[in-house]
Design a protein around this motif. Structure first.
Motif, mmCIF file in Angstrom:
data_model
loop_
_atom_site.group_PDB
_atom_site.id
_atom_site.type_symbol
_atom_site.label_atom_id
_atom_site.label_comp_id
_atom_site.label_asym_id
_atom_site.label_seq_id
_atom_site.Cartn_x
_atom_site.Cartn_y
_atom_site.Cartn_z
ATOM 1 N N SER A 1 59.255 74.481 46.964
ATOM 2 C CA SER A 1 60.884 74.493 46.928
ATOM 3 C C SER A 1 60.435 76.106 46.059
ATOM 4 C CB SER A 1 61.735 73.828 46.455
ATOM 5 O OG SER A 1 62.042 72.757 48.098
ATOM 6 N N LEU A 2 61.688 76.832 46.549
ATOM 7 C CA LEU A 2 62.243 78.021 44.968
ATOM 8 C C LEU A 2 62.872 76.986 44.619
ATOM 9 C CD1 LEU A 2 62.159 80.371 44.455
ATOM 10 C CD2 LEU A 2 63.653 81.090 46.659
ATOM 11 N N HIS A 3 63.266 77.288 42.977
ATOM 12 C CA HIS A 3 64.498 76.821 42.018
ATOM 13 C C HIS A 3 64.343 77.838 41.573
ATOM 14 C CE1 HIS A 3 63.296 72.118 42.602
ATOM 15 N NE2 HIS A 3 61.876 72.506 43.202
ATOM 16 N N ILE A 4 65.828 78.423 41.377
ATOM 17 C CA ILE A 4 66.495 78.920 41.092
ATOM 18 C C ILE A 4 67.188 78.417 40.195
ATOM 19 C CG2 ILE A 4 68.113 81.119 40.553
ATOM 20 C CD1 ILE A 4 67.121 81.077 43.845
ATOM 21 N N HIS B 1 65.534 82.187 35.383
ATOM 22 C CA HIS B 1 64.305 81.265 35.779
ATOM 23 C C HIS B 1 64.289 80.927 37.151
ATOM 24 C CE1 HIS B 1 60.562 80.456 34.836
ATOM 25 N NE2 HIS B 1 60.717 79.207 35.261
ATOM 26 N N ALA B 2 63.520 81.428 37.439
ATOM 27 C CA ALA B 2 63.104 81.004 39.407
ATOM 28 C C ALA B 2 61.322 81.059 39.311
ATOM 29 C CB ALA B 2 63.099 81.818 40.278
ATOM 30 N N LYS B 3 61.172 79.674 40.597
ATOM 31 C CA LYS B 3 60.456 79.728 40.328
ATOM 32 C C LYS B 3 59.174 78.621 41.777
ATOM 33 C CE LYS B 3 59.861 75.016 37.805
ATOM 34 N NZ LYS B 3 59.893 74.416 36.070
ATOM 35 N N SER C 1 70.543 69.761 43.942
ATOM 36 C CA SER C 1 69.942 71.475 43.649
ATOM 37 C C SER C 1 71.974 70.298 42.649
ATOM 38 C CB SER C 1 70.530 72.042 44.526
ATOM 39 O OG SER C 1 70.028 72.834 45.345
ATOM 40 N N THR C 2 71.602 71.288 41.768
ATOM 41 C CA THR C 2 73.182 71.125 40.771
ATOM 42 C C THR C 2 73.889 72.345 40.713
ATOM 43 O OG1 THR C 2 71.724 71.768 38.672
ATOM 44 C CG2 THR C 2 71.704 69.200 39.553
ATOM 45 N N GLU C 3 74.649 72.011 39.763
ATOM 46 C CA GLU C 3 75.479 73.168 39.470
ATOM 47 C C GLU C 3 74.513 74.940 38.620
ATOM 48 O OE1 GLU C 3 79.444 75.129 36.834
ATOM 49 O OE2 GLU C 3 79.100 72.950 37.359
#
Length: 134
Positions: free
Chosen positions: A115-118, A128-130, A94-96
């Motif tokens: 994974s859930l990416h936000i 965005h989230a996917k 993860s990043t900022e």
């Protein structure tokens, strides 16, 4: 004449079976693409934060809640602090501006993690989230 009649009858049986199978596959694909396994459960904060065992790690232990999180809990007014308060600290990679939360192995084959990416904009709001398979 009797032989032709049997051939026509078998043709319609085979064609009907093929069409029914294709229709069933299309219905399944529509269900899977619109929610599938990722839309089976409502978000449960306690279940989300529950410690997993090695056996559970190879399951889709968070996947059923992912669509509910995206549809009902995340919006353009949600901040990165809200996300961390709700879901906890992001998992690795993860990043900022990009948070990743492991959902488990949801593909059914048991070798790829989902994974859930936000994604967070420069002002700290979700844009965005996917769900992604790795």
């Amino acid at each position: 004449m009797v032989q032709v009649s049997k051939i026509v009858k078998w043709f319609f049986i085979v064609a009907g079976t093929i069409l029914a199978t294709l229709l069933a596959l299309c219905v399944f694909a529509f269900w899977y693409m619109n929610s599938g396994i990722f839309g089976m459960d409502s978000f449960d904060k306690q279940a989300w934060h529950k410690k997993t065992t090695n056996e559970q790690d190879a399951t889709c232990y968070r996947g059923g809640m992912a669509k509910d999180i995206i549809d009902k809990l995340l919006s353009s007014k949600t901040t990165r602090e809200d996300v961390v308060s709700l879901l906890g600290s992001p998992d690795g990679n993860s990043t900022e501006n990009s948070y990743r939360y492991v959902l488990g192995m949801c593909s059914g084959f048991g070798f790829d993690y989902d994974s859930l990416h936000i994604y967070v904009d420069g002002q700290g709001y979700i844009f965005h989230a996917k769900i992604m398979q790795h």
